[in-house]
Scaffold this motif. Sequence first.
Motif, PDB file in Angstrom:
ATOM      1  N   LEU A  99     -31.425   1.578  14.316  1.00 53.53           N
ATOM      2  CA  LEU A  99     -32.159   0.577  13.513  1.00 53.53           C
ATOM      3  C   LEU A  99     -33.064   1.294  12.516  1.00 53.53           C
ATOM      4  O   LEU A  99     -33.303   2.494  12.650  1.00 53.53           O
ATOM      5  CB  LEU A  99     -32.966  -0.348  14.424  1.00 53.53           C
ATOM      6  CG  LEU A  99     -34.155   0.227  15.198  1.00 53.53           C
ATOM      7  CD1 LEU A  99     -35.158  -0.878  15.514  1.00 53.53           C
ATOM      8  CD2 LEU A  99     -33.710   0.866  16.507  1.00 53.53           C
ATOM      9  N   LEU A 159     -30.916 -11.490  13.045  1.00 56.92           N
ATOM     10  CA  LEU A 159     -30.967 -10.045  12.893  1.00 56.92           C
ATOM     11  C   LEU A 159     -29.533  -9.534  12.777  1.00 56.92           C
ATOM     12  O   LEU A 159     -28.877  -9.261  13.783  1.00 56.92           O
ATOM     13  CB  LEU A 159     -31.672  -9.422  14.109  1.00 56.92           C
ATOM     14  CG  LEU A 159     -32.019  -7.948  14.025  1.00 56.92           C
ATOM     15  CD1 LEU A 159     -33.060  -7.674  12.945  1.00 56.92           C
ATOM     16  CD2 LEU A 159     -32.558  -7.465  15.373  1.00 56.92           C
ATOM     17  N   LYS A 189     -26.142  -7.559  12.612  1.00 59.00           N
ATOM     18  CA  LYS A 189     -25.790  -6.272  13.212  1.00 59.00           C
ATOM     19  C   LYS A 189     -24.292  -6.014  13.133  1.00 59.00           C
ATOM     20  O   LYS A 189     -23.493  -6.937  12.948  1.00 59.00           O
ATOM     21  CB  LYS A 189     -26.236  -6.228  14.673  1.00 59.00           C
ATOM     22  CG  LYS A 189     -25.505  -7.195  15.576  1.00 59.00           C
ATOM     23  CD  LYS A 189     -25.842  -6.925  17.036  1.00 59.00           C
ATOM     24  CE  LYS A 189     -25.097  -7.901  17.928  1.00 59.00           C
ATOM     25  NZ  LYS A 189     -25.317  -7.707  19.331  1.00 59.00           N
ATOM     26  N   ARG A 248     -28.472  -5.285   6.160  1.00 53.14           N
ATOM     27  CA  ARG A 248     -28.606  -6.231   5.035  1.00 53.14           C
ATOM     28  C   ARG A 248     -27.775  -5.701   3.872  1.00 53.14           C
ATOM     29  O   ARG A 248     -28.232  -4.815   3.136  1.00 53.14           O
ATOM     30  CB  ARG A 248     -30.075  -6.359   4.621  1.00 53.14           C
ATOM     31  CG  ARG A 248     -31.027  -6.744   5.735  1.00 53.14           C
ATOM     32  CD  ARG A 248     -30.954  -8.206   6.054  1.00 53.14           C
ATOM     33  NE  ARG A 248     -31.817  -8.550   7.199  1.00 53.14           N
ATOM     34  CZ  ARG A 248     -32.010  -9.778   7.637  1.00 53.14           C
ATOM     35  NH1 ARG A 248     -31.415 -10.790   7.034  1.00 53.14           N
ATOM     36  NH2 ARG A 248     -32.771 -10.019   8.681  1.00 53.14           N
ATOM     37  N   THR A 274     -40.022  -4.337  10.551  1.00 52.13           N
ATOM     38  CA  THR A 274     -39.219  -3.504   9.633  1.00 52.13           C
ATOM     39  C   THR A 274     -39.295  -4.075   8.211  1.00 52.13           C
ATOM     40  O   THR A 274     -40.169  -3.700   7.450  1.00 52.13           O
ATOM     41  CB  THR A 274     -37.752  -3.386  10.134  1.00 52.13           C
ATOM     42  OG1 THR A 274     -37.182  -4.694  10.298  1.00 52.13           O
ATOM     43  CG2 THR A 274     -37.677  -2.625  11.444  1.00 52.13           C
ATOM     44  N   GLN A 282     -30.270  -4.734  11.943  1.00 48.61           N
ATOM     45  CA  GLN A 282     -31.024  -4.997  10.690  1.00 48.61           C
ATOM     46  C   GLN A 282     -30.196  -4.563   9.470  1.00 48.61           C
ATOM     47  O   GLN A 282     -30.670  -3.910   8.547  1.00 48.61           O
ATOM     48  CB  GLN A 282     -32.392  -4.295  10.734  1.00 48.61           C
ATOM     49  CG  GLN A 282     -33.341  -4.621   9.600  1.00 48.61           C
ATOM     50  CD  GLN A 282     -33.682  -6.087   9.487  1.00 48.61           C
ATOM     51  OE1 GLN A 282     -32.814  -6.929   9.296  1.00 48.61           O
ATOM     52  NE2 GLN A 282     -34.963  -6.404   9.596  1.00 48.61           N
ATOM     53  N   GLU A 314     -35.459 -10.633  17.953  1.00 45.55           N
ATOM     54  CA  GLU A 314     -35.008 -10.622  16.550  1.00 45.55           C
ATOM     55  C   GLU A 314     -36.221 -10.761  15.620  1.00 45.55           C
ATOM     56  O   GLU A 314     -36.330 -10.066  14.606  1.00 45.55           O
ATOM     57  CB  GLU A 314     -34.029 -11.783  16.287  1.00 45.55           C
ATOM     58  CG  GLU A 314     -32.682 -11.647  16.974  1.00 45.55           C
ATOM     59  CD  GLU A 314     -32.707 -12.017  18.468  1.00 45.55           C
ATOM     60  OE1 GLU A 314     -33.728 -12.585  18.931  1.00 45.55           O
ATOM     61  OE2 GLU A 314     -31.721 -11.726  19.159  1.00 45.55           O
ATOM     62  N   SER A 367     -34.625  -1.831   6.013  1.00 40.29           N
ATOM     63  CA  SER A 367     -33.332  -2.385   6.442  1.00 40.29           C
ATOM     64  C   SER A 367     -32.238  -1.348   6.269  1.00 40.29           C
ATOM     65  O   SER A 367     -32.429  -0.327   5.592  1.00 40.29           O
ATOM     66  CB  SER A 367     -32.990  -3.649   5.642  1.00 40.29           C
ATOM     67  OG  SER A 367     -32.758  -3.332   4.287  1.00 40.29           O
ATOM     68  N   ASN A 392     -37.575  -7.947  12.856  1.00 43.61           N
ATOM     69  CA  ASN A 392     -37.733  -8.300  11.436  1.00 43.61           C
ATOM     70  C   ASN A 392     -39.178  -8.085  10.982  1.00 43.61           C
ATOM     71  O   ASN A 392     -39.435  -7.554   9.894  1.00 43.61           O
ATOM     72  CB  ASN A 392     -37.348  -9.767  11.210  1.00 43.61           C
ATOM     73  CG  ASN A 392     -35.856  -9.941  10.964  1.00 43.61           C
ATOM     74  OD1 ASN A 392     -35.258  -9.184  10.210  1.00 43.61           O
ATOM     75  ND2 ASN A 392     -35.257 -10.919  11.623  1.00 43.61           N
TER      76      ASN A 392
END
Length: 411
Positions: free
Chosen positions: A71, A30, A32, A15, A356, A13, A349, A371, A353
């Motif tokens: 994560l 997702l 990584k 970003r 989170t 996750q 995935e 994230s 998402n």
Amino acid sequence: MRTLITNIKELIQVRETPIAKVSGTEMALLPKIENAYLLIEDNLIAEFGKMENLPEISVDKTIDATGKVVLPTWCDSHTHIVYAGNRVQEFVDRINGLSYEEIANRGGGILNSAKKLNETSEEEIYNQSKLRLEEVMQQGTGAVEIKSGYGLTVEGELKMLRVIKKLKENYPVAIKATFLGAHAFPTEFKENHSGYIDVIINEMLPKIAEENLADYIDAFLETGYFSIEETERIMEAGKKYGLTAKIHVNQFTAINGIEACVKHNALSVDHLEIVTDEDIEILKNSQTIPVALPSCSYFISIPYTPARKMLNAGLPLALASDFNPGTTPSGNMNFVIATACIKMKMTPEEVINAATINGAYAMGISETHGSITKGKRANLIITKPITSYYQLPYAFGTNLIDEVIIEGKVI
Ligand SMILES: N=CN[C@@H](CCC(=O)O)C(=O)O
Ligand SMILES: [Zn+2]
């Protein structure tokens, strides 16, 4: 204080560019980094990247995450963690054949919890509720929304919201408080709905605003509970005090409630076990996020939110626990994501998402949570050694969490 996590098998996750939420096909992605490091400075994510690019830095503490996945902590955007006692007898009654509706019609259900809550002291409710909060934190929840709604009296609702405020003050987890005075009609207002809504608007809301006890407003928009018109009155009144709506809707029946919520710019519409094609059309092009609560469907044997249909239509979806004594006596988000994979056919995935970044959006905190992004809160789950993040929803029922970090500290 600087903490460095090294040798992370999969940092997921990630970003680099902040996003508010993900929708439709974006939910299948997702991002990584494999073999990664992550640097925490005080309570924030300071840096991350591949191990081979780890700069030479001095730190106070190093955590070796060899074989482990890291994560963001779960963002649980819908709970009723603050309550008194439990409803185990109703659980047994349902096993013996009664439905949720039949139990509620006999004075059980929400009114049963309201009676218990009004008979219990604020201190005792706090002591019972903090144990649930501590439990979900250990299960990887780093941000949580908590509703009132088991008071249904001025004093009862204020008591619940004060307990939520105290939890906010005493725990590092991010907490958003939602006023749910419109959860059910107390018996004395059974034939006088507008009388109870007057109490909510003229007596409860001003006091709540005065003490700054709520961030959002909610109502149970459902056949036999609050009608569209009644919920609209609640949403409009909330707006006057700056409280955006997050509404329980479409749990048992679809009565065009979603349309009213979107019209009033609700941040989220929650439950959605029964969804029509028209509801999906209305949610498209809105900023309102649908929230599914699969543990509730599991526990009281009602349909699951039709996630595939909604994602295929391009909608975002968040997943939350609905932790409450009646329909979901569990706040375990690991079970939530597993159940969403198994029963709603969401992919690993998509569920990560949904639990989170989209959960953060449904609480209005996606700028700071949800994230792996520089400057966001260092709220992290470090798993035990696992083959990949797929194992999280796959090995349902097994605790795969090794450590939970909230605001930069291992809890
Ligand atoms: N449906 C409304 N409220 C709760 C359950 C309330 C209760 O039974 O105590 C829910 O989200 O499932
Ligand atoms: Zn709920």
